[in-house]
Write an enzyme that holds these catalytic residues in place. Structure first.
Site, PDB file in Angstrom:
ATOM      1  N   LYS A 283       0.845  -1.183   0.000  1.00  0.00           N
ATOM      2  CA  LYS A 283       0.000   0.000   0.000  1.00  0.00           C
ATOM      3  C   LYS A 283       0.890   1.246   0.000  1.00  0.00           C
ATOM      4  CE  LYS A 283      -4.558   0.828   1.774  1.00  0.00           C
ATOM      5  NZ  LYS A 283      -5.665   0.461   2.633  1.00  0.00           N
ATOM      6  N   GLU A 370     -20.065  -5.614   8.797  1.00  0.00           N
ATOM      7  CA  GLU A 370     -21.043  -4.835   9.566  1.00  0.00           C
ATOM      8  C   GLU A 370     -22.168  -5.708  10.090  1.00  0.00           C
ATOM      9  OE1 GLU A 370     -19.782  -3.960   6.636  1.00  0.00           O
ATOM     10  OE2 GLU A 370     -18.749  -2.066   7.029  1.00  0.00           O
ATOM     11  N   ARG A 398     -25.682  -1.990   5.416  1.00  0.00           N
ATOM     12  CA  ARG A 398     -25.404  -3.418   5.250  1.00  0.00           C
ATOM     13  C   ARG A 398     -26.106  -4.277   6.300  1.00  0.00           C
ATOM     14  NH1 ARG A 398     -20.585  -5.069   2.349  1.00  0.00           N
ATOM     15  NH2 ARG A 398     -21.177  -4.284   0.327  1.00  0.00           N
TER      16      ARG A 398
END
Ligand SMILES: Cc1ncc(C[n+]2csc(CCOP(=O)(O)OP(=O)(O)O)c2C)c(N)n1
Length: 640
Positions: A283, A370, A398
């Site tokens: 990253k 979630e 969600r």
């Protein structure tokens, strides 16, 4: 900006005509453009820098738009946008009217699927494979999913199905060991073991142990294990989990080596079955500050390229709502040992990272999950804990059924701290938190509140922790109003609003972030001779019926103001109340809020202004309401 090789790329076809030796120069040019643009506009820097080589390789080997590339979450799509004809528009990334920060089918034929929320790519890709096969077509479908997004249950639901259907589908697992923060969970540990070769070694040790435990012949067999080695190896291929799900596993391969990527993709392209290609990336690759602090540059605000320092110092000035939530929760948890904190892969964003430092054993990061976060909280609440689940408004969508079925139906004392409620700005329609009042309001047992400022947020959180049922508190992105914070936390009476300004001509009933502009609007109206009363509703449910009905009867004109969509929102609740009380025809009502539409991206302040959710907008509605009535032109009652 000087663009070198990149200046010759107007679409993926141009990329294929480049000499292989020019590709790393192209990667450099793309990185420069991304860094330069994000340093000015803000955006998802670290993830996009990490897939520059992978994106080049994908567009070199596959033929978009015929072949479909689906970017999970979509925050890593910047190189894809640059390579697919949007290079010159790229400097307007995330700007009002410019390029979206996420893939958008409406923006380009190369964006195969709109994304923003995680873990959807494999489902969408599989759907496309099914359609392709039913229509007798022959394109390739590729889902690019991060190791973080792979923690989302939907990704597994899709793999489970894909492995069974045996479709020609390529899943690229972009593994950088990071979600926004370091990735968590057993799956992440498993991927790390694959990478380090530990998986094979451990399995080999375990098989040896089993053999040794067999009396008499075991030791002899272990001696033969050298010969068995190859057999064991094939039994314990690194990606056994994916293989068992019906995928061919290939990898891990280095994700910044263009030649390896291209050659592997060329080879993988020949398979006509579900394949997982495991690619290792870093990253922030190519920009040292982002490599060193990938979380800080995940969603970066504008920064100075040379130093890497952010132009807006997040911690300066008045505290954000998130910070006040975080410090208040710690304060309450110091007195109340039942409090636990839960996040779905957003410890920094929700402020729970600080809670985790103080109470590591009472903090749970469940990954991008979630739904699980909410039902986990329900289980904890059943057994006497007081879980505080902090999730952004948009991602809580969600977990709709889990809130309804697992929490509210059982009336469990779970607290939902809903951050980034309302408009969030540059991330756009996938991330606007404009629906939560509407999707939560119909749920029985739930208490739903929104603070007018950061001080009230403290008291609401405290009140929620003492309430014996589910409570949701929604608060906006960004800084509070800069009001002073009371030392002592107090219990707010459930379902009671407050009059913050008196007036006779009309009533502005505002909720949450809209109370402050409503108050300022009322002051301005006073200068024009219009006396506006202002109510801070505090509760969307239960509504303060008495206060609202009194205001309706006394002033005869109501303006409701909310940073939420109008359908089923706060204003609708007020209208329903008037209808129940037989007042709907005698009281004039105007609802201000977000219309039923997906709000575009742009600066939050500008979007709010455009919607009339500002002091000026409120003043003009109030003025109209009074003046139109005087000239008897019409009634401002909104139709149901
Ligand atoms: C349903 C959902 N929850 C939370 C988020 C917020 N979010 C955006 S990116 C991200 C991390 C994704 O990690 P990974 O897939 O590994 O991609 P990386 O950023 O590491 O490239 C999270 C949690 C989201 N987009 N969608």
């Amino acid at each position: 900006m000087e663009q070198g090789v990149l200046s010759r790329i107007n679409g993926p076809d141009d990329l294929r005509s480049l000499d292989r030796s020019e590709l790393s120069e192209l990667a450099n040019d793309i990185r420069h453009l991304i860094i330069d643009t994000v340093s000015r506009n803000g955006g998802h820097l670290a993830a996009s820098l990490g897939v520059v080589e992978l994106t080049i390789a994908l567009h070199r080997v596959f033929h978009s738009p015929d072949d479909k590339i689906i970017w999970d979450v979509g925050h890593q799509c910047y190189a894809h946008k640059i390579l697919t004809g949007r290079r010159d528009l790229f400097p307007r990334l995330r700007q009002y009217g410019g390029l979206s920060g996420f893939p958008k089918r409406a923006e380009s034929i190369h964006d195969a699927f709109d994304t923003g929320h995680s873990s959807t790519s494999i489902s969408a890709a599989l759907g496309m494979c099914i359609a392709r096969d039913m229509q007798g077509k022959h394109y390739k479908v590729i889902a690019v999913i991060g190791d973080g997004s792979l923690t989302g249950g939907m990704a597994f639901e899709a793999m489970n199905h894909a492995g069974d259907l045996k479709k020609d589908l390529l899943v690229i697992l972009n593994d950088n060991k990071m979600s926004i923060s370091p990735n968590v969970g057993a799956l992440s540990t498993y991927l790390n073991r694959i990478i380090s070769g530990q998986f094979y070694n451990r399995m080999k040790r375990e098989i040896e142990m089993v053999l040794r435990s067999i009396p008499q012949i075991g030791t002899h067999m272990v001696k033969m294990a050298g010969r068995l080695d190859e057999a064991i190896k094939s039994l314990v291929v690194p990606g056994i989990m994916f293989e068992e799900l019906g995928f061919k596993y290939i990898g891990p391969i280095p994700g910044h080596n263009l030649m390896t990527l291209i050659d592997t993709l060329e080879a993988v392209k020949r398979f006509q079955r579900p394949v997982v290609l495991h690619v290792l990336t870093q990253k922030g690759k190519g920009y040292t500050p982002a490599e060193l602090k990938p979380s800080a540059y995940h969603s970066a605000s504008p920064f100075i390229v040379e130093s890497g320092s952010f132009k807006l110092q997040k911690d300066k000035g008045q505290p954000s709502y998130t910070q006040v939530f975080s410090q208040t929760l710690i304060k309450i948890a110091q007195q109340n040992s039942k409090i636990v904190g839960i996040t779905a892969a957003m410890p920094e964003g929700t402020g729970l990272d600080r809670f985790a430092q103080v109470f590591p054993e009472r903090f749970f990061d469940v990954g991008i999950a979630e739904q699980h976060a909410v039902t986990l909280a329900a289980g904890m609440a059943c057994q006497g804990l007081r879980p505080v689940v902090s999730i952004y408004s948009t991602f809580l969508q969600r977990a709709y059924d889990q809130i309804l079925h697992d929490v509210c139906l059982q009336n469990l004392p779970v607290i939902f701290a809903i951050d980034r409620a309302g408009l969030v700005g540059e991330d756009g329609p996938t991330h606007q938190g404009s629906f939560d009042l509407s999707y939560l309001r119909p749920m029985p047992n739930l208490i739903l509140m929104a603070p007018k400022d950061e001080n009230e947020l403290q008291h609401m959180l405290y009140t929620a922790t003492l309430y014996e049922g589910p409570v949701a508190i929604r608060y906006p992105r960004g800084n509070g109003l800069g009001v002073s914070l009371d030392e002592t936390l107090s219990l707010l009476p459930i379902g009671r609003g407050e009059v913050v300004r008196r007036g006779e001509d009309l009533t502005l009933i505002a909720i949450g972030s809209m109370v402050s502009p409503a108050f300022t609007a009322a002051e301005r109206l006073a200068d024009e001779g219009i006396r506006a009363q202002v109510i801070n509703a505090r509760f969307v449910k239960p509504l303060d019926r008495e206060l609202i009905l009194q205001a309706a009867r006394r002033t005869g004109r109501l303006i409701t103001i909310e940073e939420n969509v109008l359908p089923a929102g706060f204003g609708s609740a007020v209208l329903e109340l008037l209808e129940q009380e037989g007042l709907w025809s005698s009281v004039r009502v105007r609802r201000c809020g977000i219309p039923e539409q997906f709000m575009a991206f742009g600066p939050r302040r500008a979007l709010m202004e455009e919607l009339g959710l500002s002091e000026t907008g409120i003043v003009s509605v109030a003025r109209q309401m009074c003046s139109l009535e005087e000239s008897a032109v019409g009634c401002w009652k909104e139709p149901f």
